[in-house]
Design an enzyme around this catalytic site. Structure first.
Site, PDB file in Angstrom:
ATOM      1  CG  HIS A  15      -1.895   0.980   1.415  1.00 18.05           C
ATOM      2  ND1 HIS A  15      -1.639   2.256   1.833  1.00 18.05           N
ATOM      3  CD2 HIS A  15      -3.233   0.913   1.222  1.00 18.05           C
ATOM      4  CE1 HIS A  15      -2.762   2.945   1.896  1.00 18.05           C
ATOM      5  NE2 HIS A  15      -3.756   2.151   1.518  1.00 18.05           N
ATOM      6  CG  ASP A  40       0.785  -2.362   6.173  1.00 19.99           C
ATOM      7  OD1 ASP A  40      -0.127  -2.525   6.997  1.00 19.99           O
ATOM      8  OD2 ASP A  40       0.655  -1.696   5.131  1.00 19.99           O
ATOM      9  CD  GLN A  93      -6.660  -4.536   4.070  1.00 20.52           C
ATOM     10  OE1 GLN A  93      -7.592  -5.229   4.493  1.00 20.52           O
ATOM     11  NE2 GLN A  93      -6.846  -3.290   3.674  1.00 20.52           N
ATOM     12  CE  LYS A 153      -6.982  -0.286   6.277  1.00 20.87           C
ATOM     13  NZ  LYS A 153      -7.770   0.215   5.149  1.00 20.87           N
ATOM     14  CB  CYS A 186      -3.966   3.121  -1.560  1.00 17.49           C
ATOM     15  SG  CYS A 186      -5.127   4.433  -1.245  1.00 17.49           S
TER      16      CYS A 186
HETATM   17  C1  LIG Z   1      -2.147  -2.862   3.559  1.00 17.58           C
HETATM   18  C2  LIG Z   1      -2.519  -1.492   4.039  1.00 17.58           C
HETATM   19  N1  LIG Z   1      -1.602  -0.739   4.632  1.00 17.58           N
HETATM   20  C3  LIG Z   1      -1.885   0.495   5.098  1.00 17.58           C
HETATM   21  C4  LIG Z   1      -3.134   1.036   4.941  1.00 17.58           C
HETATM   22  C5  LIG Z   1      -3.411   2.407   5.477  1.00 17.58           C
HETATM   23  O1  LIG Z   1      -4.272   2.330   6.557  1.00 17.58           O
HETATM   24  P1  LIG Z   1      -4.879   3.637   7.229  1.00 17.58           P
HETATM   25  O2  LIG Z   1      -5.509   4.422   6.123  1.00 17.58           O
HETATM   26  O3  LIG Z   1      -5.844   3.106   8.220  1.00 17.58           O
HETATM   27  O4  LIG Z   1      -3.746   4.363   7.861  1.00 17.58           O
HETATM   28  C6  LIG Z   1      -4.121   0.301   4.303  1.00 17.58           C
HETATM   29  C7  LIG Z   1      -5.470   0.860   4.070  1.00 17.58           C
HETATM   30  O5  LIG Z   1      -6.194   0.464   3.221  1.00 17.58           O
HETATM   31  C8  LIG Z   1      -3.812  -0.998   3.836  1.00 17.58           C
HETATM   32  O6  LIG Z   1      -4.732  -1.757   3.230  1.00 17.58           O
END
Ligand SMILES: Cc1ncc(COP(=O)(O)O)c(C=O)c1O
Length: 409
Positions: A123, A200, A203, A226, A364
């Site tokens: 992401h 990270d 998900q 999430k 993203c």
């Molecule tokens: C794999 C991953 N990393 C990071 C993020 C960013 O999360 P946040 O917008 O809650 O900071 C997302 C959001 O969709 C994501 O799917």
């Protein structure tokens, strides 16, 4: 499997809504999950009964709110099996958690010529913070490409690691491909060369069990919104030895021990990284989301969502011209696709009018789009409340939309 879907759905009032006079089918939980009554009620209860600012209270309200906030830190620690609550930092979300590490860890440990290995399936939140700090320090991002089926090659990681590598950044679960990456093995490989790994987990946390000690993760990040909690709350897990070594991310109240114009000393962990008033109600209500996930059981959630993912994949593959991105053997409840001759934005806009909420565009994850040479795609993603019947409704809506779009010259 003991899975009471009717009871689970009854916790989410929004699911009874209609959109455009159609029953809502919410297939966008990977972007943000819906909130159960337990979370909604907790936020209200706090505001009605015992709201006050935390950690500085000389009164009943503040003390009770502080207790509630710190109880959730313990809950989060247990949820991911952290060694200590000193390792659990509350942030605004995964994005802020990663920025914190990139900024503070990078400030302390990166220098000109260093390399940061970042997988190609990340992401933007797990790419751009590293680019920013790399530019400041004269370091370089090294891309760890993924295979066309959506898997990462461990052999390739071994080749990319060098004595210039300072950190590896990788998603536990890809938000586009659904791949569940073998993070334990990845961390093992990096640790053989004493290289720390940031995982990270945005998900992963709502869908699969996490044990940061078993993984031996150096940093692990996720977002409350999430996983059925409020937005504006995130978690950074960091090994205590790193958190002690790296400088604070932001300055302000709460993160200090003593302040004078001659100099400031910082608070102990975890407060050193929590400057200012946090999202008090959000954190406390997040505790109810964790309770619910624990009550249902992550093993049950994984199984349920996996069966949804498999059924959706089978049904989607019945459609002519269907291309699914991500065919890893280990996948979570995310399916991304395109249909030949149909633009993802058109599909998303039309299917929305039939009551189905999906995500479209680059998700993203521009580097994933570039890998497949596509401008965007459609993603469906599941939460604890989705059903096979909703997948059938989605497929029939999709077929209608497809015919409309494919007939349009
Ligand atoms: C794999 C991953 N990393 C990071 C993020 C960013 O999360 P946040 O917008 O809650 O900071 C997302 C959001 O969709 C994501 O799917």
């Amino acid at each position: 499997m003991n899975y009471d879907i009717d009871l689970i759905r009854s916790y989410f009032p929004i699911l009874k809504n209609e959109v455009y006079n159609k029953p809502l089918v919410y297939f966008d939980s990977a972007a943000s999950a819906q909130k159960p009554v337990q979370v909604l009620m907790k936020e209200e209860e706090l505001h009605n009964d015992y709201y006050g600012n935390i950690h500085r209270g000389a009164h009943f309200m503040a003390d009770k709110a502080t207790l509630g906030y710190e109880e959730v830190r313990e809950k989060v620690g247990a949820f991911i099996n952290a060694n200590s609550t000193n390792e659990v930092i509350f942030t605004k979300g995964t994005t802020e958690s990663i920025n914190l590490v990139a900024s503070s860890f990078g400030e302390k440990f990166f220098k000109g010529g260093d390399e940061i290995i970042v997988s190609e399936m990340e992401h933007h939140a797990n790419i751009v913070p590293w680019q920013l700090v790399a530019a400041r320090k004269g370091a370089r991002i090294v891309k760890w490409p993924f295979n066309d089926d959506g898997t990462l090659s461990l052999g390739m990681l071994e080749e990319l690691l060098s004595n210039k590598t300072k950190l590896v950044a990788v998603a536990h679960v890809s938000n586009v491909l659904g791949t569940v990456n073998p993070v334990k093995e990845i961390i093992g490989i990096a640790h053989k060369k004493n290289i720390p790994v940031l995982v990270d987990g945005a998900q992963a946390a709502p869908h699969i069990p996490i044990d940061v000690q078993d993984l031996d993760a150096d940093f692990y990040t996720f977002s409350a919104h999430k996983m059925y909690g409020p937005n504006g709350v995130g978690v950074l897990y960091g090994k205590e030895k790193w958190l002690n070594e790296i400088p604070p991310y932001q300055g302000g109240g709460e993160m200090i021990s003593e302040v004078s114009f001659e100099g400031t000393t910082f608070n102990e962990l975890p407060y050193k990284f929590e400057a200012g008033t946090p999202h008090i109600t959000g954190v406390i209500a997040f505790g109810c989301a964790i309770d619910l996930v624990n009550e249902i059981g992550l093993k049950n959630l994984t199984e349920w969502e996996h069966s949804l993912m498999e059924y959706a994949t089978t049904r989607l593959l019945e459609i002519d011209g269907m291309k699914i991105y991500g065919e890893a053997p280990q996948k979570s409840g995310v399916v991304s696709f395109n249909i030949e001759g149909v633009h993802s934005y058109d599909l998303g806009a039309l299917i929305d009018k039939m009551g189905v909420a999906v995500r479209t565009g680059h998700l993203c994850a521009d580097t994933v789009m570039t890998h497949y040479n596509i401008p965007g795609c459609v993603r469906i993603s599941f939460g604890m409340y989705n059903t096979l019947a909703e997948i059938d409704a989605f497929i029939s809506a999709l077929n209608k939309v497809r015919m409309m779009l494919q007939e349009t010259p």
